[in-house]
Motif scaffolding. Sequence first.
Motif, PDB file in Angstrom:
ATOM      1  N   ALA A 159       3.569 -15.056   1.207  1.00 47.85           N
ATOM      2  CA  ALA A 159       4.822 -15.093   0.445  1.00 47.85           C
ATOM      3  C   ALA A 159       5.909 -15.757   1.274  1.00 47.85           C
ATOM      4  O   ALA A 159       5.982 -15.559   2.484  1.00 47.85           O
ATOM      5  N   PRO A 160       6.745 -16.546   0.607  1.00 50.37           N
ATOM      6  CA  PRO A 160       7.875 -17.121   1.337  1.00 50.37           C
ATOM      7  C   PRO A 160       8.724 -16.005   1.943  1.00 50.37           C
ATOM      8  O   PRO A 160       8.975 -14.987   1.295  1.00 50.37           O
ATOM      9  N   LYS A 161       9.105 -16.194   3.197  1.00 56.01           N
ATOM     10  CA  LYS A 161       9.893 -15.175   3.903  1.00 56.01           C
ATOM     11  C   LYS A 161      11.236 -14.968   3.205  1.00 56.01           C
ATOM     12  O   LYS A 161      11.804 -15.892   2.629  1.00 56.01           O
ATOM     13  N   ASN A 162      11.727 -13.751   3.296  1.00 50.75           N
ATOM     14  CA  ASN A 162      13.047 -13.399   2.770  1.00 50.75           C
ATOM     15  C   ASN A 162      13.210 -13.709   1.291  1.00 50.75           C
ATOM     16  O   ASN A 162      14.255 -14.172   0.854  1.00 50.75           O
ATOM     17  N   SER A 217       4.678   4.662   8.777  1.00 50.50           N
ATOM     18  CA  SER A 217       4.386   3.377   8.138  1.00 50.50           C
ATOM     19  C   SER A 217       5.229   3.181   6.887  1.00 50.50           C
ATOM     20  O   SER A 217       5.624   2.054   6.573  1.00 50.50           O
ATOM     21  N   VAL A 218       5.509   4.272   6.179  1.00 52.06           N
ATOM     22  CA  VAL A 218       6.405   4.178   5.017  1.00 52.06           C
ATOM     23  C   VAL A 218       7.768   3.684   5.474  1.00 52.06           C
ATOM     24  O   VAL A 218       8.343   2.763   4.875  1.00 52.06           O
ATOM     25  N   VAL A 219       8.286   4.275   6.545  1.00 52.72           N
ATOM     26  CA  VAL A 219       9.591   3.871   7.073  1.00 52.72           C
ATOM     27  C   VAL A 219       9.563   2.394   7.460  1.00 52.72           C
ATOM     28  O   VAL A 219      10.473   1.633   7.116  1.00 52.72           O
ATOM     29  N   LYS A 220       8.512   1.978   8.138  1.00 49.52           N
ATOM     30  CA  LYS A 220       8.411   0.586   8.591  1.00 49.52           C
ATOM     31  C   LYS A 220       8.427  -0.388   7.413  1.00 49.52           C
ATOM     32  O   LYS A 220       9.189  -1.356   7.401  1.00 49.52           O
ATOM     33  N   GLU A 221       7.595  -0.140   6.419  1.00 51.88           N
ATOM     34  CA  GLU A 221       7.495  -1.069   5.287  1.00 51.88           C
ATOM     35  C   GLU A 221       8.731  -1.040   4.405  1.00 51.88           C
ATOM     36  O   GLU A 221       9.202  -2.088   3.956  1.00 51.88           O
ATOM     37  N   ALA A 222       9.276   0.146   4.171  1.00 58.06           N
ATOM     38  CA  ALA A 222      10.506   0.233   3.375  1.00 58.06           C
ATOM     39  C   ALA A 222      11.653  -0.466   4.106  1.00 58.06           C
ATOM     40  O   ALA A 222      12.468  -1.155   3.477  1.00 58.06           O
ATOM     41  N   SER A 223      11.689  -0.331   5.410  1.00 56.18           N
ATOM     42  CA  SER A 223      12.729  -1.005   6.204  1.00 56.18           C
ATOM     43  C   SER A 223      12.601  -2.518   6.105  1.00 56.18           C
ATOM     44  O   SER A 223      13.610  -3.227   6.023  1.00 56.18           O
ATOM     45  N   GLU A 224      11.372  -3.019   6.104  1.00 59.40           N
ATOM     46  CA  GLU A 224      11.162  -4.460   5.936  1.00 59.40           C
ATOM     47  C   GLU A 224      11.666  -4.919   4.572  1.00 59.40           C
ATOM     48  O   GLU A 224      12.298  -5.974   4.447  1.00 59.40           O
ATOM     49  N   ALA A 225      11.393  -4.129   3.544  1.00 55.02           N
ATOM     50  CA  ALA A 225      11.877  -4.465   2.201  1.00 55.02           C
ATOM     51  C   ALA A 225      13.398  -4.492   2.164  1.00 55.02           C
ATOM     52  O   ALA A 225      14.008  -5.392   1.568  1.00 55.02           O
TER      53      ALA A 225
END
Length: 84
Positions: free
Chosen positions: A11-14, A37-45
């Motif tokens: 996927a295109p970044k950002n 891992s939930v925190v990590k992925e939600a933070s990335e979103a």
Amino acid sequence: MVEYGNGIAVAPKNTEIASILHFNKAMTHTNLEEWDSVVKEASEAIKINANYFKAYQRRFEAYKKLEKYDEALKDLEKIVEIEP
């Protein structure tokens, strides 16, 4: 889970799609009760979409499970700011 990782890789970044893929990955980790891992992925979103209401909700729940109440409170404040 691998499929989400593959989607994120191409996927295109950002972009909105990358944010959604990170959120979906966070949901998968929720089902497995992998709270860090939930925190990590939600933070990335959230990094991609600073007003991603559902990502803040998901991360808030994970912080509560991890007993990181200060962080949970910050997310709750943001949730209320986004959706008063």
